[in-house]
Design a protein around this motif. Structure first.
Motif, mmCIF file in Angstrom:
data_model
loop_
_atom_site.group_PDB
_atom_site.id
_atom_site.type_symbol
_atom_site.label_atom_id
_atom_site.label_comp_id
_atom_site.label_asym_id
_atom_site.label_seq_id
_atom_site.Cartn_x
_atom_site.Cartn_y
_atom_site.Cartn_z
ATOM 1 N N LEU A 100 3.632 -8.010 7.074
ATOM 2 C CA LEU A 100 3.633 -6.659 7.613
ATOM 3 C C LEU A 100 5.058 -6.265 7.962
ATOM 4 C CD1 LEU A 100 0.485 -7.275 9.706
ATOM 5 C CD2 LEU A 100 0.666 -5.391 8.088
ATOM 6 N N VAL A 101 5.586 -5.247 7.284
ATOM 7 C CA VAL A 101 6.989 -4.873 7.462
ATOM 8 C C VAL A 101 7.264 -4.453 8.903
ATOM 9 C CG1 VAL A 101 8.768 -3.230 6.738
ATOM 10 C CG2 VAL A 101 7.234 -4.267 5.021
ATOM 11 N N ASP A 102 6.389 -3.638 9.477
ATOM 12 C CA ASP A 102 6.522 -3.247 10.888
ATOM 13 C C ASP A 102 5.527 -4.069 11.700
ATOM 14 O OD1 ASP A 102 6.975 -2.009 13.328
ATOM 15 O OD2 ASP A 102 5.831 -0.209 12.823
ATOM 16 N N TRP A 103 5.787 -5.372 11.817
ATOM 17 C CA TRP A 103 4.814 -6.233 12.492
ATOM 18 C C TRP A 103 4.585 -5.804 13.933
ATOM 19 C CZ3 TRP A 103 4.830 -9.214 16.888
ATOM 20 C CH2 TRP A 103 3.706 -10.031 17.077
ATOM 21 N N THR A 104 5.626 -5.464 14.661
ATOM 22 C CA THR A 104 5.481 -5.109 16.071
ATOM 23 C C THR A 104 4.573 -3.891 16.243
ATOM 24 O OG1 THR A 104 7.638 -6.032 16.651
ATOM 25 C CG2 THR A 104 6.695 -4.422 18.174
ATOM 26 N N GLY A 105 4.852 -2.840 15.486
ATOM 27 C CA GLY A 105 4.031 -1.640 15.591
ATOM 28 C C GLY A 105 2.590 -1.879 15.177
ATOM 29 N N GLU A 106 2.395 -2.644 14.088
ATOM 30 C CA GLU A 106 1.046 -2.917 13.610
ATOM 31 C C GLU A 106 0.286 -3.799 14.596
ATOM 32 O OE1 GLU A 106 -0.414 -1.558 11.219
ATOM 33 O OE2 GLU A 106 1.195 -0.676 10.030
ATOM 34 N N ASN A 126 -8.892 4.040 13.435
ATOM 35 C CA ASN A 126 -8.829 2.828 12.625
ATOM 36 C C ASN A 126 -8.128 3.026 11.293
ATOM 37 O OD1 ASN A 126 -10.390 0.771 14.166
ATOM 38 N ND2 ASN A 126 -11.999 2.308 14.031
ATOM 39 N N SER A 127 -8.183 4.222 10.728
ATOM 40 C CA SER A 127 -7.605 4.455 9.415
ATOM 41 C C SER A 127 -6.118 4.763 9.532
ATOM 42 C CB SER A 127 -8.328 5.606 8.729
ATOM 43 O OG SER A 127 -9.700 5.316 8.587
ATOM 44 N N GLY A 128 -5.384 4.597 8.428
ATOM 45 C CA GLY A 128 -3.957 4.885 8.421
ATOM 46 C C GLY A 128 -3.286 4.256 7.226
ATOM 47 N N THR A 129 -2.001 4.014 7.334
ATOM 48 C CA THR A 129 -1.246 3.376 6.256
ATOM 49 C C THR A 129 -0.510 2.162 6.804
ATOM 50 O OG1 THR A 129 0.682 4.778 6.648
ATOM 51 C CG2 THR A 129 -0.925 5.541 5.021
ATOM 52 N N LYS A 130 -0.254 1.215 5.937
ATOM 53 C CA LYS A 130 0.520 0.026 6.273
ATOM 54 C C LYS A 130 1.537 -0.220 5.167
ATOM 55 C CE LYS A 130 -2.583 -2.832 9.103
ATOM 56 N NZ LYS A 130 -3.523 -1.785 9.503
ATOM 57 N N VAL A 131 2.718 -0.665 5.560
ATOM 58 C CA VAL A 131 3.732 -1.096 4.600
ATOM 59 C C VAL A 131 3.725 -2.619 4.606
ATOM 60 C CG1 VAL A 131 6.152 -1.013 3.932
ATOM 61 C CG2 VAL A 131 5.109 0.954 5.090
ATOM 62 N N LEU A 132 3.454 -3.194 3.451
ATOM 63 C CA LEU A 132 3.336 -4.647 3.339
ATOM 64 C C LEU A 132 4.337 -5.174 2.327
ATOM 65 C CD1 LEU A 132 0.045 -3.445 3.253
ATOM 66 C CD2 LEU A 132 -0.164 -5.776 4.108
ATOM 67 N N HIS A 133 4.709 -6.424 2.516
ATOM 68 C CA HIS A 133 5.546 -7.113 1.535
ATOM 69 C C HIS A 133 4.830 -8.389 1.125
ATOM 70 C CE1 HIS A 133 8.714 -9.751 -0.049
ATOM 71 N NE2 HIS A 133 9.224 -8.608 -0.501
ATOM 72 N N HIS A 134 4.362 -8.385 -0.118
ATOM 73 C CA HIS A 134 3.663 -9.548 -0.650
ATOM 74 C C HIS A 134 4.652 -10.389 -1.436
ATOM 75 C CE1 HIS A 134 0.832 -11.961 -3.009
ATOM 76 N NE2 HIS A 134 -0.053 -11.668 -2.081
ATOM 77 N N PRO A 135 4.691 -11.696 -1.222
ATOM 78 C CA PRO A 135 5.712 -12.525 -1.892
ATOM 79 C C PRO A 135 5.617 -12.504 -3.413
ATOM 80 C CG PRO A 135 4.050 -13.889 -0.796
ATOM 81 C CD PRO A 135 3.828 -12.489 -0.325
ATOM 82 N N ALA A 136 4.432 -12.220 -3.950
ATOM 83 C CA ALA A 136 4.274 -12.262 -5.409
ATOM 84 C C ALA A 136 4.467 -10.903 -6.071
ATOM 85 C CB ALA A 136 2.891 -12.817 -5.766
ATOM 86 N N ILE A 137 4.179 -9.810 -5.377
ATOM 87 C CA ILE A 137 4.203 -8.513 -6.045
ATOM 88 C C ILE A 137 5.098 -7.491 -5.355
ATOM 89 C CG2 ILE A 137 1.938 -8.795 -7.100
ATOM 90 C CD1 ILE A 137 0.705 -7.238 -4.887
ATOM 91 N N GLY A 138 5.728 -7.867 -4.254
ATOM 92 C CA GLY A 138 6.705 -6.988 -3.638
ATOM 93 C C GLY A 138 6.146 -6.083 -2.561
ATOM 94 N N ARG A 139 6.892 -5.010 -2.291
ATOM 95 C CA ARG A 139 6.600 -4.092 -1.185
ATOM 96 C C ARG A 139 5.634 -2.998 -1.623
ATOM 97 N NH1 ARG A 139 10.602 -2.384 3.363
ATOM 98 N NH2 ARG A 139 9.777 -0.398 4.146
#
Length: 286
Positions: free
Chosen positions: A171-177, A225-238
């Motif tokens: 999770l790119v913004d781990w603190t906020g999430e 509960n709904s919204g958006t998340k920015v994730l960084h997956h090691p295999a497929i990127g951001r």
């Protein structure tokens, strides 16, 4: 009005109908020979529920008598009401939903399980009342963690977020999430303040995570509960993914959580690459 004559008449008819459909044998009582009417007698229901036969008769006659939560629960058990009938009983008698019935073992709602495979390649999983992951499809396990490779007691969204180092990388913004997740959990946990399973989970998180311990004391509450998340997956990127939460009428404490990207976008293309790396599906894990 919770105790209006119309409501009392409806309650009386409902109780009478449930009583007449239940045989003495099904209730664990001797048949007592021939009966002029089907089902249980009023005095038999009263004995099973631990109430006065006269009081129960008044209730079934629609008279102005009040039933406590404990008595309604006893009547629900005695008449062998299912979950929907139990709720109907409380709505008629009190004008409000009954206390939540907490199962000893929580299993995924059969109506939700088949949807998980149909949602692929979108990641999806089902959580229970304590936010334990009860089922997940293949991309749902690949996006965050393989929930079912974890010990049974650790298949929990809060434990993953606050105790697994991989969550801070994913999770790119781990603190906020993490703060938002905790505020949503606090809102849900308000219904279970005396549930030992919740008390145990919260105690464990307090010991395991200084962030949880600090933020829990703020008493922040969030219901969206709904919204958006920015994730960084090691295999497929951001990726930037939208997530939404759905409930079913049959199991309102269970949530179907789905992540998806705009069709045709690069993020949607990246999601498609989650499937080949996950291997064949396990029908027990969905």
């Amino acid at each position: 009005m919770p105790n209006s004559p119309e409501r009392r008449r409806e309650l009386a008819g409902f109780l009478r109908g449930r009583r007449e459909r239940l045989s003495p044998q099904a209730a664990g009582l001797p048949s007592g020979g021939r009966r002029r009417t089907p089902g249980l007698r009023r005095e038999e229901v009263a004995v099973l529920a631990g109430v006065s036969p006269t009081w129960y008769t008044f209730l079934e006659q629609g008279r102005d008598v009040r039933a406590s939560v404990q008595v309604l629960e006893a009547l629900a058990r005695s008449l062998q009401l299912d979950a929907g009938e139990r709720t109907h009983l409380f709505l008629l008698a009190h004008g409000e939903h009954p206390p939540l019935a907490i199962p000893e073992v929580e299993t995924v709602d059969p109506a939700l399980a088949p949807l998980l495979a149909l949602l692929e390649p979108n990641p999806a999983y089902v959580t229970g009342r304590r936010w334990d992951v009860l089922a997940a499809n293949r991309p749902g396990r690949a996006l965050f963690t393989d929930w079912f490779a974890r010990p049974p007691g650790e298949r929990n969204i809060l434990l993953y977020m606050f105790t697994d180092p991989a969550a801070r990388e994913r999770l790119v913004d781990w603190t906020g999430e993490a703060q938002a997740l905790l505020a949503r959990f606090r809102a849900a946990a308000g219904r279970y303040v005396e549930d030992p399973a919740f008390v145990e989970l919260i105690s464990h998180l307090r010991d395991a995570s200084p962030e949880f311990r600090q933020w829990w004391s703020r008493h922040d509450v969030k219901t969206r509960n709904s919204g958006t998340k920015v994730l960084h997956h090691p295999a497929i990127g951001r990726m930037t993914l939208t997530h939404t939460v759905l409930h079913t009428a049959e199991a309102p404490e269970q949530k179907l959580v789905v992540y998806y990207a705009e069709p045709g976008s690069q993020d949607a293309e990246r999601l498609g690459h989650l499937l080949p790396a996950t291997g064949p599906d396990d029908p027990e894990q969905v």
